[in-house]
Design an enzyme around this catalytic site. Structure first.
Site, PDB file in Angstrom:
ATOM      1  CE  LYS A 113      33.761  18.425  32.881  1.00 17.60           C
ATOM      2  NZ  LYS A 113      32.851  19.553  32.710  1.00 17.60           N
ATOM      3  CG  HIS A 149      31.668  23.064  28.943  1.00 18.18           C
ATOM      4  ND1 HIS A 149      32.617  23.718  29.689  1.00 18.18           N
ATOM      5  CD2 HIS A 149      30.756  24.013  28.582  1.00 18.18           C
ATOM      6  CE1 HIS A 149      32.301  24.997  29.790  1.00 18.18           C
ATOM      7  NE2 HIS A 149      31.186  25.201  29.118  1.00 18.18           N
ATOM      8  CE1 TYR A 188      36.725  19.830  27.497  1.00 18.60           C
ATOM      9  CE2 TYR A 188      38.515  18.292  27.905  1.00 18.60           C
ATOM     10  CZ  TYR A 188      37.771  19.381  28.280  1.00 18.60           C
ATOM     11  OH  TYR A 188      38.064  20.038  29.461  1.00 18.60           O
TER      12      TYR A 188
END
EC number: 4.6.1.16
Length: 315
Positions: free
Chosen positions: A269, A222, A214
Site C-alpha cells: 500500500k 485490496h 479501493y
C-alpha cells in the site's frame, strides 16, 4: 456491497449438517491449503519410497539406480488428486470396523429434529462521514432521533454530527459552539474528496491509518492507498486557542512516520499524507458552520510517501 460473511457461513453450515454439499469461501481456502500440504507429504513419501527401492536394489543386486524425482510413481501437480470424503468412507466401510457399524446404527436410529430459524447476527455499522455522505448526496439513509424515534432533517444531522465531537465530559455543562477545526469536518472533507473522485473509502484502523482507498471495494481488490489525515491551521494562533485536540495537527516524529510507512509498504500500500487546511477564524465566521457550504473554504492536498525497498526496486 460487502459479503455477509456470518450469514453465509451459518447458512452453509446448516446445509452441510443437513447433508447438502456446499462450502463457504473460507472453507474452500482452508481445504486448498490442506490439499497443498497433503500433496507435499505424498510427494515426499513417494520420493522416499523410490529412494528406498533403489537402496534395496544396490544392496541385493549391486546395481546403482538413480532415484527418479519425476515419473508415474511420483505425484505431480497435474496428476495428484486429493482424497475425497467418498473415498475415505469407502475405505472405512471396507475395513468393516465395529465402531463404524455402531455409529452408523446410531445415526439411523436418530430422528429428525426440527431446525431452529437462523438469527441474523450481522448489522450495518456506518461512521459519521459515511452516514452523512449517504444522507446528503444520495438521500438513501434515514437517521432517527434515539429519544423521539423521529427522522432527523439534514440540517439537524449536520449540527448533531458536529456536536458529537464537542460533547462536554459532564452532561450538565453546556455544549460549546461549533468549531472550524471540528474532527467531523476534517474527516468528512477527506472522505467526500476521495468519494467524489470515484474511490471506495473504508476505515484504515487495521493498518494504523485513517482511510483506505479501493478501486472497486474490499470484496474485489485490496486497497492500493493508505490515507493519513493531517490537519493544518491557516492561522497558527487558532491552534493555540482551540478546544479540540486534533490528531496529527502537530508535527509527528520521524520514527512514527517511518513505522507507518513501513507497515503499509509490507502489504503493498502506498502511504498518502492528506493535508486539510482549516480556514482562519479571522476571515470566516462560525455561522458558516451551520450548513455544508463551509466546505468551500477548506482545501485538501496530498503528498505521497514511498519507502525505498532495494530488493523490489532494482529494475
Amino acid at each position: 456491497m460487502e459479503k455477509r460473511l456470518f450469514w453465509e457461513r451459518e447458512s452453509v453450515q446448516k446445509q452441510v449438517d443437513s447433508g447438502a454439499k456446499k462450502m463457504t469461501s473460507e472453507e474452500i481456502r482452508e481445504k486448498r491449503r490442506a490439499d497443498r500440504k497433503q500433496f507435499k507429504l505424498d510427494r515426499a513419501a513417494a520420493i522416499a519410497k523410490v529412494a528406498a527401492e533403489a537402496e534395496t536394489i544396490f544392496e541385493t543386486e549391486g546395481r546403482v539406480v538413480v532415484p527418479a524425482l519425476f515419473g508415474p510413481e511420483i505425484p505431480s501437480g497435474a496428476t495428484w488428486k486429493p482424497k475425497t470424503a467418498e473415498s475415505e468412507l469407502a475405505l472405512e466401510q471396507e475395513s468393516g470396523s465395529p465402531e463404524n457399524a455402531k455409529s452408523k446404527g446410531e445415526d439411523e436410529g436418530e430422528g429428525e429434529e426440527e431446525e431452529e430459524p437462523l438469527e441474523d447476527m450481522e448489522h450495518l455499522q456506518l461512521t459519521l462521514p459515511e452516514a452523512f455522505f449517504l444522507a446528503w448526496n444520495f438521500d438513501c439513509l434515514t437517521i432517527l432521533d434515539p429519544e423521539t424515534d423521529e427522522p432527523l432533517s439534514l440540517p439537524e444531522i449536520w449540527i448533531t454530527f458536529q456536536q458529537i465531537y464537542l460533547a462536554p465530559p459532564i452532561p450538565t455543562l453546556p455544549t460549546p459552539e461549533l468549531q472550524l477545526d471540528n474532527p467531523f469536518l476534517i474527516h468528512y472533507a477527506v472522505y467526500h474528496h476521495y468519494r467524489s473522485l470515484g474511490w471506495v473509502v473504508k476505515n484504515g484502523l487495521k493498518f494504523c491509518v485513517d482511510y483506505l482507498l479501493y478501486k472497486r471495494g474490499p470484496v474485489f481488490t485490496h486497497a492500493e492507498f493508505a490515507i493519513v489525515v493531517c490537519p493544518v491551521y491557516e492561522d497558527p494562533q487558532d491552534q493555540e486557542v482551540s478546544i479540540t485536540n486534533l490528531q496529527n495537527a502537530s508535527p509527528f516524529t520521524w520514527s512514527w512516520l517511518s513505522t507507518i510507512n513501513r507497515a503499509n509498504s509490507q502489504v503493498m500500500k502506498t502511504l498518502i499524507l492528506t493535508y486539510v487546511t482549516i480556514p482562519a477564524r479571522s476571515r470566516l465566521s462560525r455561522e458558516m458552520l451551520n450548513t455544508p457550504a463551509c466546505f468551500a473554504h477548506y482545501s485538501v492536498r496530498e503528498v505521497i510517501v514511498r519507502r525505498f525497498i532495494p530488493a523490489r526496486m532494482r529494475d
